[in-house]
Design an enzyme around this catalytic site. Structure first.
Site, mmCIF file in Angstrom:
data_model
loop_
_atom_site.group_PDB
_atom_site.id
_atom_site.type_symbol
_atom_site.label_atom_id
_atom_site.label_comp_id
_atom_site.label_asym_id
_atom_site.label_seq_id
_atom_site.Cartn_x
_atom_site.Cartn_y
_atom_site.Cartn_z
ATOM 1 N N LYS A 23 0.919 -1.248 0.178
ATOM 2 C CA LYS A 23 -0.062 -0.022 -0.042
ATOM 3 C C LYS A 23 0.814 1.335 -0.057
ATOM 4 C CE LYS A 23 -1.684 -1.532 3.775
ATOM 5 N NZ LYS A 23 -2.219 -1.726 5.019
ATOM 6 N N GLY B 201 -6.864 4.144 10.606
ATOM 7 C CA GLY B 201 -7.845 2.906 9.979
ATOM 8 C C GLY B 201 -7.856 2.777 8.597
ATOM 9 N N THR B 202 -7.066 3.496 7.880
ATOM 10 C CA THR B 202 -7.088 3.086 6.331
ATOM 11 C C THR B 202 -6.885 1.829 6.026
ATOM 12 O OG1 THR B 202 -5.204 4.239 6.084
ATOM 13 C CG2 THR B 202 -7.016 5.626 5.478
ATOM 14 N N GLY B 203 -5.812 1.168 6.588
ATOM 15 C CA GLY B 203 -5.350 -0.116 6.493
ATOM 16 C C GLY B 203 -6.402 -1.174 6.897
ATOM 17 N N CYS B 204 -6.939 -0.990 7.946
ATOM 18 C CA CYS B 204 -7.946 -1.972 8.436
ATOM 19 C C CYS B 204 -9.034 -2.108 7.508
ATOM 20 C CB CYS B 204 -8.487 -1.631 10.024
ATOM 21 S SG CYS B 204 -7.034 -1.861 11.040
ATOM 22 N N THR C 291 -6.993 9.803 8.646
ATOM 23 C CA THR C 291 -6.774 8.623 7.853
ATOM 24 C C THR C 291 -6.462 7.390 9.000
ATOM 25 O OG1 THR C 291 -4.299 8.922 7.852
ATOM 26 C CG2 THR C 291 -5.308 9.657 6.139
HETATM 27 N N1 LIG Z 1 -4.675 10.521 1.579
HETATM 28 C C1 LIG Z 1 -5.105 9.515 1.091
HETATM 29 N N2 LIG Z 1 -5.937 9.366 0.088
HETATM 30 C C2 LIG Z 1 -6.154 8.588 -0.685
HETATM 31 N N3 LIG Z 1 -6.023 7.175 -0.210
HETATM 32 C C3 LIG Z 1 -5.299 7.000 0.678
HETATM 33 C C4 LIG Z 1 -4.686 8.102 1.478
HETATM 34 N N4 LIG Z 1 -3.963 7.679 2.462
HETATM 35 C C5 LIG Z 1 -4.009 6.375 2.434
HETATM 36 N N5 LIG Z 1 -4.596 5.896 1.177
HETATM 37 C C6 LIG Z 1 -4.976 4.695 0.777
HETATM 38 O O1 LIG Z 1 -5.381 3.795 2.150
HETATM 39 C C7 LIG Z 1 -5.055 2.514 1.945
HETATM 40 C C8 LIG Z 1 -4.138 2.105 3.240
HETATM 41 O O2 LIG Z 1 -2.849 2.376 3.119
HETATM 42 P P1 LIG Z 1 -1.714 3.020 3.949
HETATM 43 O O3 LIG Z 1 -2.177 4.350 4.589
HETATM 44 O O4 LIG Z 1 -0.412 3.120 3.336
HETATM 45 O O5 LIG Z 1 -1.828 1.808 5.000
HETATM 46 P P2 LIG Z 1 -1.914 1.786 6.601
HETATM 47 O O6 LIG Z 1 -3.131 2.266 7.123
HETATM 48 O O7 LIG Z 1 -1.845 0.034 6.962
HETATM 49 O O8 LIG Z 1 -0.621 2.454 7.045
HETATM 50 C C9 LIG Z 1 -4.311 2.539 0.704
HETATM 51 O O9 LIG Z 1 -5.062 1.992 -0.395
HETATM 52 C C10 LIG Z 1 -3.708 3.809 0.434
HETATM 53 O O10 LIG Z 1 -3.488 4.106 -1.043
HETATM 54 C C1 LIG Z 2 -6.595 -2.098 17.305
HETATM 55 C C2 LIG Z 2 -6.024 -1.638 16.105
HETATM 56 N N1 LIG Z 2 -5.673 -2.670 14.965
HETATM 57 C C3 LIG Z 2 -4.948 -1.827 14.106
HETATM 58 C C4 LIG Z 2 -4.615 -0.484 14.056
HETATM 59 C C5 LIG Z 2 -3.989 0.002 13.030
HETATM 60 O O1 LIG Z 2 -5.019 0.440 12.102
HETATM 61 P P1 LIG Z 2 -4.229 0.503 10.307
HETATM 62 O O2 LIG Z 2 -5.587 0.712 9.684
HETATM 63 O O3 LIG Z 2 -3.415 -0.527 10.118
HETATM 64 O O4 LIG Z 2 -3.568 1.905 10.290
HETATM 65 P P2 LIG Z 2 -3.729 2.987 10.498
HETATM 66 O O5 LIG Z 2 -4.258 3.495 9.146
HETATM 67 O O6 LIG Z 2 -4.336 3.607 11.653
HETATM 68 O O7 LIG Z 2 -2.093 3.796 10.255
HETATM 69 C C6 LIG Z 2 -4.846 0.104 15.241
HETATM 70 N N2 LIG Z 2 -4.467 1.592 15.483
HETATM 71 N N3 LIG Z 2 -5.588 -0.502 16.239
#
Ligand SMILES: Nc1ncnc2c1ncn2[C@@H]1O[C@H](COP(=O)(O)OP(=O)(O)O)[C@@H](O)[C@H]1O
Ligand SMILES: Cc1ncc(COP(=O)(O)OP(=O)(O)O)c(N)n1
Length: 268
Positions: A181, A214-217, A212
């Site tokens: 990602k 929780g975007t990954g979850c 942002t």
């Molecule tokens: N500002 C943003 N605008 C659009 N998509 C986003 C943005 N930030 C993250 N994403 C998308 O959210 C998803 C989670 O990505 P990321 O943030 O890298 O993961 P995590 O939450 O695990 O750190 C991916 O599909 C990424 O491209």
């Molecule tokens: C209980 C719990 N699980 C996962 C996360 C991290 O969330 P994730 O969506 O992977 O990351 P971010 O987008 O928040 O960076 C969490 N905080 N809590």
């Protein structure tokens, strides 16, 4: 009144941690599943006390109780897909691997959660080894962000070519598809899917939203929902990114740190 009609929905189990602020973890997963047309179920690995500014505590469940939750779900409502999120210890990962292989679980999406947006470590050292050895080989797809892909591949990611190289290393080493990602890059939101020796990019529109959490979850749960509904991996990723972009574009603004997205943006 009983009308004799029965409805069946596809089902997804999330095995992850609880986020008291509702933006990530189990809470985000279940909201995402509802919005993506599947019936969501949960096996909680840990309670976290957290909000938009950080994680103040983690309280893991016992391995026995995690096994009991997974058994309760599989013995009654078999999930069509399983999403695995935060699992803080190797001991809990071993239970998950053992129970999922016993039940021959399908469509497993592994989000190798390591560190929260707010910078808190969400798993111990032993867990990284167990994650690589036991969970990645079971995954239909693993969804590391850039820092996680660096840990799993052992290389430093500075460019989109590095994302391809890291995903290739992880995919070859652990035999799963890998969605690297790109949310941690500053200029785009493009994610790279590597599978069976080939790759493709999912170009996302970068949304100017500081909230942002929780975007990954959310993305991994939406992918699991798509797989449960019978979409191909590529279709499931495409749909999941569309959902995530909508949730970010809704510009929900809650809390004083990096706030949650609007998982219910499609609801009037
Ligand atoms: N500002 C943003 N605008 C659009 N998509 C986003 C943005 N930030 C993250 N994403 C998308 O959210 C998803 C989670 O990505 P990321 O943030 O890298 O993961 P995590 O939450 O695990 O750190 C991916 O599909 C990424 O491209
Ligand atoms: C209980 C719990 N699980 C996962 C996360 C991290 O969330 P994730 O969506 O992977 O990351 P971010 O987008 O928040 O960076 C969490 N905080 N809590």
């Amino acid at each position: 009144m009983y009308l004799g009609r029965h409805r069946r929905r596809k089902t997804v189990l999330t095995i992850a941690g609880s986020d008291s602020s509702g933006g990530a973890g189990i809470q985000a997963d279940l909201k995402t599943m509802l919005a993506n047309g599947v019936y969501g179920m949960s096996a909680i690995t840990a309670l976290t006390a957290q909000n938009t500014t950080g994680v103040s505590g983690i309280f893991p469940v016992t391995p026995e109780f995690l096994a009991m939750q997974i058994d309760s779900v599989f013995s009654d409502i078999r999930p069509d897909a399983v999403k695995i999120g935060m699992v803080s210890s190797g001991e809990l990962i071993r239970v998950i691997a053992e129970r999922l292989s016993y039940y021959k679980a399908e469509n497993i999406v592994v989000d190798p959660v390591m560190i929260s947006t707010s910078g808190s470590r969400l798993l111990d050292e032993d867990a990284v080894g167990a994650l690589k050895e036991l969970l990645l080989p079971m995954a239909a797809v693993a969804t590391p962000n850039i820092p996680e892909a660096e840990v799993l591949s052992g290389i430093c990611i500075r460019s989109s070519e590095d994302m391809v190289r890291a995903a290739e290393i992880i995919s070859r080493e652990y035999g799963c598809a890998v969605l690297c990602k790109g949310g941690h890059r500053l200029n785009d939101a493009n994610d790279l899917l590597y599978r069976d020796g080939g790759f493709c990019w999912f170009m996302g529109r970068r949304i100017d939203n500081p909230n942002t959490h929780g975007t990954g979850c959310t993305l991994s749960s939406a992918i699991a929902s798509g797989l449960a509904r019978g979409y191909s991996l590529e279709q499931a990723v495409e749909r999941a990114k569309e959902y995530l972009s909508g949730a970010l574009e809704a510009m929900l603004d809650l809390g004083s740190g990096s706030g949650p997205m609007d998982h219910g943006f499609q609801i009037p």
